[in-house]
Design a protein around this motif. Structure first.
Motif, mmCIF file in Angstrom:
data_model
loop_
_atom_site.group_PDB
_atom_site.id
_atom_site.type_symbol
_atom_site.label_atom_id
_atom_site.label_comp_id
_atom_site.label_asym_id
_atom_site.label_seq_id
_atom_site.Cartn_x
_atom_site.Cartn_y
_atom_site.Cartn_z
ATOM 1 N N VAL A 125 -18.408 3.787 -7.224
ATOM 2 C CA VAL A 125 -17.082 3.828 -6.601
ATOM 3 C C VAL A 125 -17.190 4.377 -5.180
ATOM 4 N N GLU A 126 -16.741 3.564 -4.213
ATOM 5 C CA GLU A 126 -16.726 3.953 -2.803
ATOM 6 C C GLU A 126 -15.316 3.760 -2.281
ATOM 7 N N ARG A 127 -14.690 4.833 -1.870
ATOM 8 C CA ARG A 127 -13.330 4.752 -1.339
ATOM 9 C C ARG A 127 -13.406 4.594 0.168
ATOM 10 N N GLY A 128 -12.626 3.646 0.686
ATOM 11 C CA GLY A 128 -12.605 3.389 2.114
ATOM 12 C C GLY A 128 -11.266 3.751 2.718
ATOM 13 N N THR A 162 -5.234 12.289 -16.654
ATOM 14 C CA THR A 162 -5.621 13.256 -15.639
ATOM 15 C C THR A 162 -5.484 12.579 -14.291
ATOM 16 N N PRO A 163 -5.025 13.290 -13.277
ATOM 17 C CA PRO A 163 -4.870 12.663 -11.967
ATOM 18 C C PRO A 163 -6.227 12.350 -11.354
ATOM 19 N N VAL A 164 -6.267 11.254 -10.614
ATOM 20 C CA VAL A 164 -7.490 10.851 -9.928
ATOM 21 C C VAL A 164 -7.399 11.371 -8.507
ATOM 22 N N SER A 165 -8.399 12.120 -8.089
ATOM 23 C CA SER A 165 -8.389 12.645 -6.722
ATOM 24 C C SER A 165 -8.778 11.528 -5.774
ATOM 25 N N GLN A 166 -8.051 11.457 -4.669
ATOM 26 C CA GLN A 166 -8.329 10.374 -3.706
ATOM 27 C C GLN A 166 -8.688 10.913 -2.367
ATOM 28 N N SER A 195 -7.450 3.336 4.146
ATOM 29 C CA SER A 195 -6.199 2.666 3.741
ATOM 30 C C SER A 195 -6.252 2.113 2.313
ATOM 31 N N GLN A 196 -6.600 2.944 1.367
ATOM 32 C CA GLN A 196 -6.581 2.650 -0.071
ATOM 33 C C GLN A 196 -7.520 1.525 -0.489
ATOM 34 N N SER A 197 -8.554 1.237 0.284
ATOM 35 C CA SER A 197 -9.527 0.232 -0.136
ATOM 36 C C SER A 197 -10.599 0.902 -0.987
ATOM 37 N N THR A 215 -13.993 -5.553 -4.868
ATOM 38 C CA THR A 215 -13.237 -4.873 -3.823
ATOM 39 C C THR A 215 -11.763 -4.938 -4.189
ATOM 40 N N TYR A 216 -11.044 -3.881 -3.860
ATOM 41 C CA TYR A 216 -9.619 -3.806 -4.176
ATOM 42 C C TYR A 216 -8.922 -2.960 -3.126
ATOM 43 N N VAL A 217 -7.735 -3.375 -2.729
ATOM 44 C CA VAL A 217 -6.925 -2.597 -1.797
ATOM 45 C C VAL A 217 -5.603 -2.310 -2.493
ATOM 46 N N GLY A 218 -5.310 -1.032 -2.691
ATOM 47 C CA GLY A 218 -4.074 -0.628 -3.343
ATOM 48 C C GLY A 218 -4.279 0.639 -4.143
#
Length: 162
Positions: free
Chosen positions: A64-67, A158-162, A69-71, A86-89
């Motif tokens: 999992v790689e967070r980019g 459980t909340p996911v930290s972003q 603007s929520q990508s 890949t997913y944006v949202g």
């Protein structure tokens, strides 16, 4: 031909026509009658780029790689392989590495699955935190026990930290 024979003939003919129509529909939908494709079936069926389908499996650990603007980029794996996604949202609360996921989208020409929807899967012991808290406050649920007192896992909300 008597009235009874005509009626039976009409009913039999209608039954045959319905059976033939059902057979044709099932034959036409043969490849589409799946809830999702795993990475293995995508490779086996040689799914062409631009095809819209659902991809399901486990989120590969460490992928999992967070980019900006929520990508998000991650890999969906099964026992034999994995596919980059890949997913944006916004991701569901249950999304995490090692968790089951079903994504809906399109396979790109580069082999990357571009998801438009991500659904996190959970087992039957899932209970939203609010419901668990309400049951705890009423004395109907204790940690390590299900709502009716049977042994179950604690709630997974459980909340996911972003």
């Amino acid at each position: 031909m008597t009235r009874k024979q005509r009626r039976l003939t009409l009913i039999g003919t209608a039954g045959l026509v319905l059976a033939a129509a059902l057979g044709l529909v099932l034959f036409a939908m043969n490849d589409q009658i799946m809830f999702f494709h795993s990475p293995q079936t995508v490779a086996e069926k040689n799914v062409q780029p631009g095809t819209r389908f659902r991809l399901g499996g486990l989120v590969q650990a460490g992928s999992v790689e967070r980019g900006p603007s929520q990508s998000v980029k991650f890999r969906v794996e099964d026992a034999t392989g994995s596919i980059p996604v890949t997913y944006v949202g916004l991701l569901p609360d249950l999304f995490r590495e090692g968790q089951g996921v079903v994504t809906e989208g399109v396979l790109g020409p580069d082999g990357v699955f571009k998801a438009s929807t991500v659904l996190a899967r959970h087992d039957e012991t899932y209970m939203p935190r609010e419901v668990a808290d309400a049951l705890k406050s009423q004395g109907h649920w204790q940690p390590g026990a299900g709502p009716q007192g049977a042994a179950a896992k604690p709630p997974l909300a459980t909340p996911v930290s972003q």
